[in-house]
Motif scaffolding. Sequence first.
Motif, short mmCIF file in Angstrom:
data_model
loop_
_atom_site.label_atom_id
_atom_site.label_comp_id
_atom_site.label_asym_id
_atom_site.label_seq_id
_atom_site.Cartn_x
_atom_site.Cartn_y
_atom_site.Cartn_z
N ARG A 1 -1.10 9.28 1.78
CA ARG A 1 0.06 8.42 1.67
C ARG A 1 0.29 7.74 3.01
O ARG A 1 0.60 8.40 4.00
N ARG B 1 -4.99 3.45 -9.16
CA ARG B 1 -5.19 4.52 -8.19
C ARG B 1 -4.17 4.48 -7.05
O ARG B 1 -3.77 5.52 -6.54
N PHE B 2 -3.78 3.27 -6.63
CA PHE B 2 -2.85 3.10 -5.52
C PHE B 2 -1.49 2.64 -6.04
O PHE B 2 -1.40 1.91 -7.04
N ASP C 1 -13.18 3.02 -0.10
CA ASP C 1 -11.83 2.80 0.39
C ASP C 1 -11.74 2.97 1.90
O ASP C 1 -10.69 2.68 2.49
N GLN D 1 0.70 4.95 -1.66
CA GLN D 1 0.16 6.20 -2.17
C GLN D 1 -1.24 5.93 -2.71
O GLN D 1 -1.41 5.12 -3.61
N MET D 2 -2.22 6.63 -2.17
CA MET D 2 -3.62 6.42 -2.53
C MET D 2 -4.16 7.69 -3.17
O MET D 2 -4.25 8.73 -2.51
N ASN D 3 -4.51 7.61 -4.44
CA ASN D 3 -5.08 8.73 -5.17
C ASN D 3 -6.51 8.41 -5.59
O ASN D 3 -6.92 7.26 -5.61
N SER D 4 -7.24 9.45 -5.96
CA SER D 4 -8.63 9.30 -6.42
C SER D 4 -9.43 8.45 -5.45
O SER D 4 -10.15 7.52 -5.84
N LEU D 5 -9.34 8.77 -4.18
CA LEU D 5 -9.98 7.97 -3.14
C LEU D 5 -11.50 8.00 -3.26
O LEU D 5 -12.09 9.02 -3.64
N GLY E 1 -9.66 12.80 -3.17
CA GLY E 1 -8.42 13.24 -2.57
C GLY E 1 -7.38 12.15 -2.50
O GLY E 1 -7.58 11.04 -3.00
N SER E 2 -6.27 12.46 -1.82
CA SER E 2 -5.14 11.54 -1.74
C SER E 2 -4.62 11.43 -0.32
O SER E 2 -4.75 12.36 0.49
#
Length: 128
Positions: free
Chosen positions: A19, A67-68, A90, A82-86, A16-17
């Motif tokens: 912000r 990813r970030f 992390d 912005q944090m994606n593919s957590l 998930g993501s």
Amino acid sequence: QVQLVESGGGSVQAGGSLRLSCAASGFTHRSYLVGWFRQAPGKEREGVAAIYTGGGSTYYADSVKGRFTISQDNAKETFYLQMNSLKPEDTAIYYCAAVREIVGLTVVWYQSDEYLYWGQGTQVTVSS
């Protein structure tokens, strides 16, 4: 005085993501280095990403590169991570930090003792 307030943390599933936001005030000099750090229980505090407000140069830890994304708004008063593919790794408390950029001096962006101003932190939890 510089003040920083983080928000946007929460719990998400792996993949998930989220912000994160860092609301800044008191930036009166030409340029600042703004960084995101994180700390998990039993682990050392580590630098995640950083940005220079003057020029916009960015830096990322190898573990989050791709990813970030660190950014700032047009008014240069709010900063985002912005944090994606957590991933579960992390999971940590995330802090926003800042220090004035001094012409002629070099700082190591990922060393926490380089920064003078810190926010209160926001919890990010990633479950599998």
